[in-house]
Scaffold this active site. Structure first.
Site, PDB file in Angstrom:
ATOM      1  N   HIS A   1      34.705  43.049  38.624  1.00 52.80           N
ATOM      2  CA  HIS A   1      35.328  43.321  39.920  1.00 52.80           C
ATOM      3  C   HIS A   1      36.845  43.148  39.831  1.00 52.80           C
ATOM      4  O   HIS A   1      37.613  43.944  40.378  1.00 52.80           O
ATOM      5  CB  HIS A   1      34.774  42.378  40.984  1.00 52.80           C
ATOM      6  CG  HIS A   1      33.486  42.818  41.587  1.00 52.80           C
ATOM      7  ND1 HIS A   1      33.266  44.103  42.042  1.00 52.80           N
ATOM      8  CD2 HIS A   1      32.336  42.137  41.841  1.00 52.80           C
ATOM      9  CE1 HIS A   1      32.050  44.193  42.534  1.00 52.80           C
ATOM     10  NE2 HIS A   1      31.460  43.010  42.420  1.00 52.80           N
TER      11      HIS A   1
ATOM     12  N   GLU B   1      29.453  47.781  43.377  1.00 45.71           N
ATOM     13  CA  GLU B   1      28.466  46.869  42.789  1.00 45.71           C
ATOM     14  C   GLU B   1      27.814  47.500  41.560  1.00 45.71           C
ATOM     15  O   GLU B   1      27.623  46.832  40.531  1.00 45.71           O
ATOM     16  CB  GLU B   1      27.406  46.498  43.831  1.00 45.71           C
ATOM     17  CG  GLU B   1      27.916  45.669  44.988  1.00 45.71           C
ATOM     18  CD  GLU B   1      28.508  44.337  44.556  1.00 45.71           C
ATOM     19  OE1 GLU B   1      28.064  43.778  43.528  1.00 45.71           O
ATOM     20  OE2 GLU B   1      29.430  43.856  45.239  1.00 45.71           O
TER      21      GLU B   1
ATOM     22  N   HIS C   1      29.833  40.311  35.720  1.00 51.34           N
ATOM     23  CA  HIS C   1      29.869  41.176  36.908  1.00 51.34           C
ATOM     24  C   HIS C   1      31.104  40.857  37.753  1.00 51.34           C
ATOM     25  O   HIS C   1      31.843  41.758  38.173  1.00 51.34           O
ATOM     26  CB  HIS C   1      28.587  40.966  37.716  1.00 51.34           C
ATOM     27  CG  HIS C   1      28.566  41.663  39.036  1.00 51.34           C
ATOM     28  ND1 HIS C   1      27.871  42.831  39.240  1.00 51.34           N
ATOM     29  CD2 HIS C   1      29.138  41.347  40.229  1.00 51.34           C
ATOM     30  CE1 HIS C   1      28.021  43.208  40.498  1.00 51.34           C
ATOM     31  NE2 HIS C   1      28.797  42.320  41.125  1.00 51.34           N
ATOM     32  N   GLU C   2      31.354  39.588  37.993  1.00 57.39           N
ATOM     33  CA  GLU C   2      32.484  39.192  38.835  1.00 57.39           C
ATOM     34  C   GLU C   2      33.820  39.498  38.161  1.00 57.39           C
ATOM     35  O   GLU C   2      34.770  39.944  38.822  1.00 57.39           O
ATOM     36  CB  GLU C   2      32.387  37.710  39.184  1.00 57.39           C
ATOM     37  CG  GLU C   2      31.147  37.332  39.973  1.00 57.39           C
ATOM     38  CD  GLU C   2      30.982  38.151  41.251  1.00 57.39           C
ATOM     39  OE1 GLU C   2      32.005  38.622  41.796  1.00 57.39           O
ATOM     40  OE2 GLU C   2      29.835  38.333  41.691  1.00 57.39           O
TER      41      GLU C   2
END
Length: 317
Positions: A144, A204, A140-141
């Site tokens: 980003h 997100e 997930h990070e």
């Protein structure tokens, strides 16, 4: 696993960003017409200056606020191995790996560009998640970073800031036109903040999807999010307030964790503290029950409603 199209998320991001910059452009035009000198160019340059300074110093601010120290492969071989693999899958340079000496379990990414990316985990998350859950979180990070979300949020966050500055600069003016401009800037500030929050929530969802696409398992990311909510809720509100200013960097809104617990009980059917593949897949057909209050609170939150977010992960099963 069904791969979902990203065009709707990208369109939402584009339209919200265009609207946000349309607001600041209208304010600048009005100020230029009123002042008669400098015009919108002056304030546009001022805004760009603010954005540039924020762009330069924001990594250092994050490091100091989060008490980050970077670790070598010898110090954290498991973290480095996962970050290396996920970054390769995402097609970006390997980010720097750090640990934040914060007990609240979470992770975050920041940096000035893809080549300057940094991925950090808090001390608290290392004792909470299993390896596959942590891998999904790191995915997930890294997503980003892949999507350049750090740059996007730096740019869009500067717009309400400029509107707020304009409001304060006209607050004590006795000129009626200046007062009207100040009032318009204040309204633009509040509207701009709502748009920034909308963009933050959209990114997100986008990063959740990116995690799955580069190797994360949907039920493991759902389970990690579930655990992070419970992990945050165990902390005193005063402790959470100390990191409230940087909560947009985290995977979940840590200050809203206590409010989310009751809703999340409808996900963990066997009450074992995790979300299994079967429990996640069930959401694809049964849906979730999100109360009106939670929907309203979501509008002023940096993160999506957790029930809706986990339900969307079920679409990948």
């Amino acid at each position: 696993m069904r791969k979902l199209s990203t065009w709707k998320l990208k369109l939402r991001m584009f339209l919200a960003t265009a609207l946000l910059f349309g607001i600041i452009y209208a304010i600048l035009i009005a100020i230029g017409a009123f002042m008669g000198f400098g015009g919108p160019l002056f304030y546009a340059l001022l805004g760009l200056g603010i954005v540039f300074i924020q762009y330069l110093i924001s990594p250092k601010i994050v490091e100091l606020t989060m008490n980050v120290h970077y670790v070598t492969e010898a110090e954290a071989p498991r973290l480095h191995a996962m970050v290396s693999e996920l970054a390769m899958n995402a097609g970006i340079p390997k980010p720097r790996v750090g640990i934040a000496e914060i007990d609240v379990p979470n992770a975050f990414a920041f940096g000035r560009s893809k080549s300057d990316g940094r991925v950090c985990v808090t001390r608290g998350i290392l004792n909470l998640l299993d390896e596959e859950e942590l891998r999904a979180v790191l995915g997930h990070e890294i997503s980003h970073i892949k999507h350049s979300d750090m740059i996007v949020m730096t740019l869009v966050s500067a717009v309400p800031l400029i509107c707020y500055y304009i409001f304060w600069s006209t607050l004590y003016s006795r000129d009626d036109d200046a007062s009207l401009i100040g009032l318009a800037a204040l309204l633009a500030y509040f509207l701009g903040q709502l748009i920034v929050l909308f963009i933050s929530r959209t990114r997100e969802y986008y990063a959740d999807q990116g995690s799955i696409e580069i190797g994360g398992q949907p039920h493991k990311l759902a389970s990690a999010l579930y655990k992070l909510v419970y992990g945050s809720a165990r902390f005193d509100r005063d402790d959470l307030k100390q990191i409230e200013g940087v909560k947009a960097f985290f995977l979940n809104d840590v200050t809203d964790a206590r409010n989310e617990i009751n809703d999340l009980r409808q996900l963990d059917m066997d009450m074992d503290g995790t979300i299994s593949p079967g429990e996640l897949q069930r959401l694809k057909y049964t849906g979730v029950r999100v109360g009106a209050g939670a929907r309203i609170l979501e509008l002023i939150s940096t993160h999506p409603n957790m029930l809706k977010r986990i339900q969307r992960l079920s679409e990948f099963t």
